[in-house]
Write a protein that holds these residues in place. Structure first.
Motif, PDB file in Angstrom:
ATOM      1  N   VAL A   1       0.836  -1.196   0.000  1.00 40.07           N
ATOM      2  CA  VAL A   1       0.000   0.000   0.000  1.00 40.07           C
ATOM      3  C   VAL A   1       0.872   1.247   0.000  1.00 40.07           C
ATOM      4  O   VAL A   1       2.062   1.200   0.338  1.00 40.07           O
ATOM      5  CB  VAL A   1      -0.932   0.016   1.245  1.00 40.07           C
ATOM      6  CG1 VAL A   1      -1.889  -1.165   1.219  1.00 40.07           C
ATOM      7  CG2 VAL A   1      -0.111   0.004   2.536  1.00 40.07           C
TER       8      VAL A   1
ATOM      9  N   ASP B   1      -1.366   6.547   1.761  1.00 41.55           N
ATOM     10  CA  ASP B   1      -2.786   6.848   1.928  1.00 41.55           C
ATOM     11  C   ASP B   1      -3.630   5.588   2.078  1.00 41.55           C
ATOM     12  O   ASP B   1      -4.856   5.669   2.107  1.00 41.55           O
ATOM     13  CB  ASP B   1      -3.299   7.651   0.727  1.00 41.55           C
ATOM     14  CG  ASP B   1      -2.610   9.001   0.598  1.00 41.55           C
ATOM     15  OD1 ASP B   1      -2.370   9.635   1.652  1.00 41.55           O
ATOM     16  OD2 ASP B   1      -2.303   9.407  -0.536  1.00 41.55           O
ATOM     17  N   GLY B   2      -2.964   4.420   2.163  1.00 34.96           N
ATOM     18  CA  GLY B   2      -3.697   3.177   2.296  1.00 34.96           C
ATOM     19  C   GLY B   2      -4.253   2.637   0.998  1.00 34.96           C
ATOM     20  O   GLY B   2      -5.045   1.683   1.012  1.00 34.96           O
ATOM     21  N   LYS B   3      -3.848   3.222  -0.120  1.00 34.16           N
ATOM     22  CA  LYS B   3      -4.307   2.729  -1.430  1.00 34.16           C
ATOM     23  C   LYS B   3      -3.555   1.446  -1.775  1.00 34.16           C
ATOM     24  O   LYS B   3      -2.344   1.340  -1.569  1.00 34.16           O
ATOM     25  CB  LYS B   3      -4.058   3.775  -2.516  1.00 34.16           C
ATOM     26  CG  LYS B   3      -4.794   5.094  -2.295  1.00 34.16           C
ATOM     27  CD  LYS B   3      -6.292   4.931  -2.439  1.00 34.16           C
ATOM     28  CE  LYS B   3      -7.018   6.261  -2.202  1.00 34.16           C
ATOM     29  NZ  LYS B   3      -6.678   7.271  -3.222  1.00 34.16           N
TER      30      LYS B   3
ATOM     31  N   THR C   1      -8.715   2.111  -1.978  1.00 34.96           N
ATOM     32  CA  THR C   1      -8.253   1.867  -0.607  1.00 34.96           C
ATOM     33  C   THR C   1      -8.447   0.402  -0.246  1.00 34.96           C
ATOM     34  O   THR C   1      -9.500  -0.182  -0.521  1.00 34.96           O
ATOM     35  CB  THR C   1      -9.028   2.742   0.392  1.00 34.96           C
ATOM     36  OG1 THR C   1      -8.864   4.116   0.030  1.00 34.96           O
ATOM     37  CG2 THR C   1      -8.516   2.525   1.807  1.00 34.96           C
TER      38      THR C   1
END
Length: 401
Positions: free
Chosen positions: A234, A237-239, A379
């Motif tokens: 990831v 930003d947690g993407k 996400t």
């Protein structure tokens, strides 16, 4: 119809499965590496047996009475083992280590089951934590066993016969594929979205950041191999960007250990992609190995390393794959974080509102035991596994019984 499914025997699911190839627990890591490359198997089963008696011995018929499968080893096990600093500095010595160092000390991971056991019994064992079930193939070798071995001048250790039988793995994938053939019996459950079934695991996600050292992912890679999942990658930003998958690592050779020890997570993802290794990353690995005085590890980068006994020579690139074996990417948006990252081996994803049957088909089509769950913006939201799917279907069976 549900009663009929409940009564199915595991032998029905094992039809056509190949016999396990095996090694003794007394073998070495090098023996396992040679066997994996020599026979092209994804896994080699490891057994605790006494195969020391000669074929013509009066005691030969008693051999294997207590044979038990202790587990299995694959290329990922060997790669993770070589990544240890002491092994990377001296791979030749590491290959002489006993095979037992690769077997996880986790009870109940491998379970023996008779072919007349019910399918539901097999499902319950898996839901209790068993990853693989060892099932005898329904072929009799009892009387012809010694004759067969003598004619081929084989030893008991080479026969892949245990307890006068051959065995096969029964995996989570086998059971899910079998259940899919009768999916109509479970309606309406298969048509429900996965977020309504409570099977999206948001707590046990194995994840690293794109810029982390690849070596920091080693414990997670080992854990993902045991849980039959993968390691998510990831951004800040947690993407969700991609993954380090045991599936992909298992198609590579042992020299990948050098890349894990020297590259970042993002670079490793590009390095192990079966589309081909970027020349700049290959050169970078070599330079960093030289900086750390890991000259023997550098030999793993060469095609003719000759580290294994007998002077065997193996290619140091990803094993060739058919189009059926390659993972098909979902979209350029989720995988396009870097121009050279995640080409044909992009991770498989679904959405929280995807139906259970759609996710089952998606996983089976790509030969993976999990599917990553992402939100619409990319996400990472969780993961759905075969075990989670099986739990829902098992509960549905119980309600229909």
């Amino acid at each position: 119809m549900a009663v009929s499914l409940l009564a199915r025997e595991v032998s029905d699911v094992c039809l056509g499965k190949p016999a396990l190839r095996s090694l003794s627990i007394s073998a070495t890591v090098g023996d396992a590496l040679w066997a994996l490359k020599r026979f092209g198997d994804n896994y080699i089963s490891v057994w605790n047996c006494d195969h020391n008696l000669h074929l013509t011995s009066p005691e030969a018929d008693k051999v294997d009475d207590e044979c038990r499968c202790l587990g299995k080893v694959c290329m990922v096990d060997i790669i993770c083992f070589l990544c240890k600093e002491e092994n990377l500095s001296n791979p030749a010595t590491a290959f002489q280590a006993p095979l037992s160092v690769l077997i996880p000390k986790v009870p109940g991971v491998v379970r023996h089951l008779e072919p007349n056991a019910s399918l539901v019994e097999a499902m319950d064992l898996i839901l209790e934590g068993a990853q693989n079930l060892v099932i005898p193939l329904e072929t009799s070798y009892g009387n012809s066993r010694k004759k067969l071995l003598q004619e081929n001048a084989l030893s008991l250790a080479d026969s892949n016969l245990h307890n006068n039988r051959q065995y096969c793995w029964l995996t989570q994938e086998d059971i899910i594929r079998y259940l899919l053939n009768s999916i109509g019996l479970f309606c309406p459950t298969p048509n429900n979205p996965i977020n309504s079934l409570g099977i999206i695991d948001t707590q046990n996600i194995l994840a690293v950041h794109y810029d982390d050292p690849a070596s920091s992912a080693l414990p997670l890679i080992s854990q993902s191999l045991q849980t039959l999942t993968s390691v998510a990658i990831v951004d800040n930003d947690g993407k969700f960007i991609g993954e380090i998958s045991p599936f992909t690592l298992n198609s590579c050779d042992e020299d990948v250990a050098a890349a894990i020890a020297t590259l970042s997570v993002g670079d490793l993802m590009a390095y192990i992609d079966c589309g081909g290794r970027p020349d700049d990353l290959v050169q970078l690995v070599k330079e960093r190995l030289q900086e750390r005085n890991l000259e023997q590890a550098l030999e793993l980068m060469e095609e003719d390393s000759g580290l294994l006994s007998g002077g065997n020579s193996f290619s140091s690139s990803c094993s060739s794959s058919t189009e059926e074996d390659l993972w098909v990417g979902r979209s350029g948006r989720l995988g396009g974080y870097s121009a050279r990252v995640v080409r044909r081996s992009e991770a498989i994803v679904c959405y929280p509102w995807s139906s259970l049957v759609a996710v089952m088909i998606q996983a089976l089509a790509h030969r993976v035991s999990y599917v990553w769950v992402v939100e619409e913006d990319g996400t990472l939201a969780g993961i759905v596994t075969f075990a989670g799917m099986m739990k829902v279907l098992r509960e549905r069976l119980r309600s229909m019984a």
